[in-house]
Enzyme design. Sequence first.
Site, PDB file in Angstrom:
ATOM      1  N   CYS C 142       0.711  -1.323   0.131  1.00  0.00           N
ATOM      2  CA  CYS C 142       0.015  -0.052   0.038  1.00  0.00           C
ATOM      3  C   CYS C 142       0.787   1.308   0.066  1.00  0.00           C
ATOM      4  O   CYS C 142       0.701   2.223  -0.776  1.00  0.00           O
ATOM      5  CB  CYS C 142      -0.896  -0.101   1.216  1.00  0.00           C
ATOM      6  SG  CYS C 142      -0.208  -0.263   2.785  1.00  0.00           S
ATOM      7  N   HIS C 218      -5.784   5.266  10.659  1.00  0.00           N
ATOM      8  CA  HIS C 218      -6.668   5.988   9.339  1.00  0.00           C
ATOM      9  C   HIS C 218      -5.826   6.190   8.354  1.00  0.00           C
ATOM     10  O   HIS C 218      -5.858   7.394   8.005  1.00  0.00           O
ATOM     11  CB  HIS C 218      -7.657   6.743   9.635  1.00  0.00           C
ATOM     12  CG  HIS C 218      -8.667   6.538  10.777  1.00  0.00           C
ATOM     13  ND1 HIS C 218      -9.123   5.101  10.497  1.00  0.00           N
ATOM     14  CD2 HIS C 218      -9.300   6.835  11.662  1.00  0.00           C
ATOM     15  CE1 HIS C 218     -10.235   5.092  11.212  1.00  0.00           C
ATOM     16  NE2 HIS C 218     -10.397   6.167  12.098  1.00  0.00           N
TER      17      HIS C 218
END
Lengths: 347, 347, 347, 347
Positions: C142, C218
């Site tokens: 990611c 987050h």
Amino acid sequence: MVKVGVVGYGVIGQRLADGVDLQEDMELVGVADVAPTLAVRALKEKGMPYRFYNSLPENQKLLEEAGIPVSGTLEDLIKSVDIVLDATSAGVGARNKELYQKHNVKAVFQGGEKNSVADVFFHGYANYEQGVNKQFLKLTSCNTTGLIRAVDCLDRQVGIEKVAITIIRRVADPGDYHRGLTNALQMDKAPSHQAIDLMTIMPQVQATGILVHTPVTHGHIITVVATPKRKINKEAVLQYFRAHPRIRVVRLEDGFLGNASLFRYARDLGNPRGDMYEIAVWEEAIVNSGDDIMFAINIPQEAVVIPESIDAIRAALGMQADMESGVGLTNKHLGMGRWQKGVDHGL
Amino acid sequence: MVKVGVVGYGVIGQRLADGVDLQEDMELVGVADVAPTLAVRALKEKGMPYRFYNSLPENQKLLEEAGIPVSGTLEDLIKSVDIVLDATSAGVGARNKELYQKHNVKAVFQGGEKNSVADVFFHGYANYEQGVNKQFLKLTSCNTTGLIRAVDCLDRQVGIEKVAITIIRRVADPGDYHRGLTNALQMDKAPSHQAIDLMTIMPQVQATGILVHTPVTHGHIITVVATPKRKINKEAVLQYFRAHPRIRVVRLEDGFLGNASLFRYARDLGNPRGDMYEIAVWEEAIVNSGDDIMFAINIPQEAVVIPESIDAIRAALGMQADMESGVGLTNKHLGMGRWQKGVDHGL
Amino acid sequence: MVKVGVVGYGVIGQRLADGVDLQEDMELVGVADVAPTLAVRALKEKGMPYRFYNSLPENQKLLEEAGIPVSGTLEDLIKSVDIVLDATSAGVGARNKELYQKHNVKAVFQGGEKNSVADVFFHGYANYEQGVNKQFLKLTSCNTTGLIRAVDCLDRQVGIEKVAITIIRRVADPGDYHRGLTNALQMDKAPSHQAIDLMTIMPQVQATGILVHTPVTHGHIITVVATPKRKINKEAVLQYFRAHPRIRVVRLEDGFLGNASLFRYARDLGNPRGDMYEIAVWEEAIVNSGDDIMFAINIPQEAVVIPESIDAIRAALGMQADMESGVGLTNKHLGMGRWQKGVDHGL
Amino acid sequence: MVKVGVVGYGVIGQRLADGVDLQEDMELVGVADVAPTLAVRALKEKGMPYRFYNSLPENQKLLEEAGIPVSGTLEDLIKSVDIVLDATSAGVGARNKELYQKHNVKAVFQGGEKNSVADVFFHGYANYEQGVNKQFLKLTSCNTTGLIRAVDCLDRQVGIEKVAITIIRRVADPGDYHRGLTNALQMDKAPSHQAIDLMTIMPQVQATGILVHTPVTHGHIITVVATPKRKINKEAVLQYFRAHPRIRVVRLEDGFLGNASLFRYARDLGNPRGDMYEIAVWEEAIVNSGDDIMFAINIPQEAVVIPESIDAIRAALGMQADMESGVGLTNKHLGMGRWQKGVDHGL
């Protein structure tokens, strides 16, 4: 002077060594661990106030490379002491027990071991006499130790029929990376082991509870809903807690806003490692629920078990035969109770 | 013996008092604050090793009710000292300055004040001589203080042309409830003030940077991408850092896994309040980026400014006229540099 | 219509299924996993929009007891598809590869697998053409996926010579309990694998970096210090980023204060699972460091790899032979780039 | 079709709008707020499914610059509706009330307002009938709303005499930066307002409680020690909870490990904004404490009050005169209760 060794020099082991060192009637022979951990490196950097023994022969080279002066093996330490405080990782104590038996040395295990490792599941205040002259004692865990202090304190005064507890558990210690929780509250299966352990030590009390893990490091908070046998009001509860040398009554109004305030306060007191031995109870969080009493306890998980562990030495070695004398001496040497306003603990 | 007062007894003020108390050539006259905060209550509980002065007359009753022995007013303290370390909240120092001027007392302000409050924006290593015999000095903030230590260290050896820094900022101190961040990384407008402050103190270096707030309490981490004027390799960088008494080179391999390891280690060293004065640099996180050097610094925000604040006293009062003598004495009294293996700091 | 299966229905697998389902030229045959996890239970509660296959025969009873309709085995799924997106735990993909080979099915692995599992280490924008018609592709992780988007974007415009990155890594996903960090910043050994992976995919760029884990869930934030081959100013950087369909330029001034703002914003957009496919760049955090450009990227770790994974399907199956066509169709079906003010992405 | 306006488009206001939009017998006329917040920007980015009204004339230019289509003023909205759901910041609702009175419009306030703002302090299940045809209703706060659901559920079956609650409060919402807590548990003065509010709505029950703030964002957890009037066992409690359309019984065994599991699950269900309307009760955390029942509730603070707010519209406008009809229709339109295995809620 009784001779004491500490096996396992982690968060608890370091503090057990500190605590023993403060007892005028005990000699800390040394500590043992398996590797040049940060704790052991700190011991070296501060000039080896205690001797260090190596529990894992294959790590001897590693320890030497780290410059740690090694005074011998685990067995060397065991042979030099009357009693061992075993603060190794859960399960290791059970293996070490064979060595303690071989050398006919007494031992106090920490809460992570199974109850079956010991002759008595021990708490300084709640069942001191049961530990007297026994060979193997096991301490309660940090939460249970602090919880029993408070429940025993009330039980002695008015009798406690049952308690329902909510444990808001800190999930890791400051400096831990091997465990943690991020932005989550985690539930455990109920009833929590702390409630069950309380009933083992205090069979006269019925207990249950729910435990929730929280992502903080500076102390557990437990709420207790206690059903007393005789009706008591908040003032009486406060009076009993204030008179207890291992309970600190604090106030939101004074700035004790939560678990981190107590952590900070202990550092600002100049306590070694910033430790606090006492549990705290918040004055403004004691309420009645019908005839039940509800209150909240702060448990400084790193150091709370130290006083009861010292008590265990006193009991196991028969240094003092009754609770008042045993815990009294521990309290005196640890300086407990000095903070209470207008209370004379005979120190 | 020069006489020193500390005004503002919060996180920094407490540690300034500790630090002054360790200097053989300084006398800590007392500390001043406005209310019976936890810090003041801790001072009382440990038996008033310092005198306390009340900065806010209307709180006299509150202080008395809390049992705090008050030795006088803020002005009483100011009149008794040669220099004040002002560690009040941002903006209060500027107001206090009038009192310092009125009584012709020197003062050292902390990083929260505006630069204009002082004659010199000061760092013990980077511009000691500029502070000599000045009346008003302002210290750099915690991040900038630690950052300049590292950049100045390299700049003296090879010259530093520019730095690009990423500040991973701890958002609150242990025990803070009035500020906090929960499960978020917060961005600041770039360039960060720390980069700008560095250029004010070290105009020979070009600096920029991005600051990100993180929900932790145990130390900032700064990554620095530094462009040296002469090519250097990792070994040289390590050697320069290792020789600096206020920089601790640590290793992941030894168990220093992050900011919380250093916090724990300082507690385990038995340092008062668990404090650490040194910044740390991780050996395994020094890398080359072309000819640039990239490394990571740990900043223990509670105590890092103490040494440079003591340096500021030495400079302002002309106790030592040159940097080597000034910081050398500070280091000696604070015991800095003792931990470095095989390095003789002349202590 | 090419037929696609998703193997491993965790955080990434669920989102791969969502993403494939949005492609008009692909059919999602089904998903496979090993147990009635919460993800699988949610699939059932929403009425089985996809078929489910059981990858672990011995768990068939467990799945049935949980009421999960099972359409067959892992091998049944493989036999029904042209290509598999393998989002199993690290290492499992390498074992599954044998099945894919046996049935002569193509596969796209995620970043947790070793590079050697695949023919090409793939990024939709940076090396699309290398993946065309290959059997096995491995996606970047990611962080690397998002980082390459930004670096590739600038490299195409002005050429990038080198980058030095600081990865402020979120340590767990929302809902994770098996990993976490509490009140600590954790350092990794440098250089970080993301820098090395970037060089593997973009050999024309020199890269290094330091990674610090932070206790949030987050989104990662990466700061990049990039050395361009031609001098560029902030306005040009902004223009390039704004024109990229997978990069969202945001402003602190508008309320995008950190990673959690982007998480909240994606939820408020009504995106399924509250997901965001785009990386974000903060307008107010782009600065010059000499001729270098420094900026900060937000990486929404749960969904950021989905577009490039869809690109990989297009490349591996030769659906589009060139990057512009491949990523363009992915973008169109995922609705990417619609948010950019005044930018026509041809959607 | 009754006409509804939402005033205040923050975390709660957005979800109120979503919830009204799902009611077949209500028309959402529009929403009002004071600035181009992220919530308003998201509304615009998704194409203005609702009309937007500007509550603060001086911000008209700011809104236009942000490209937000403005349909009128707050007063324009009020004039177009039968009832307003006021979800403004605490205290603003009391000021808005004058406008509602001026235009003879009904209004439902959220828990942050004082009770005196309304004719009835309202909970859909516990006192629906008291709200019928009243002009001003005030909802309970998120914790109280969820708590009353559970206590009312048991009270209807066996009668509840008293409850002692421990609220483990999440301190901020995902995406909040203006409030937060870092590595601390913070105590409140007891009894908590939630216990007092419960007694206001359910005067037949005695209640007290302690509230502890925790640094997480994904849901409060409340433990309840309830004293029933008739003895009940765990199975009966489970049966009552399972039959309630706004209570979800979950199991640790299935993977619901804490508050973050429910947050993740709601996202994976594809619920808009990842919301969950139901409270959850853990099957494995229901225990007996003597004749008391102890259990733990999860409160998804962002969306939990939406159903009871919709109920309030039904009551205030006299759309349904009795609780069963009112909450039944709300539940039907929100799809509540569909998840319960083997339970027929008549949907």
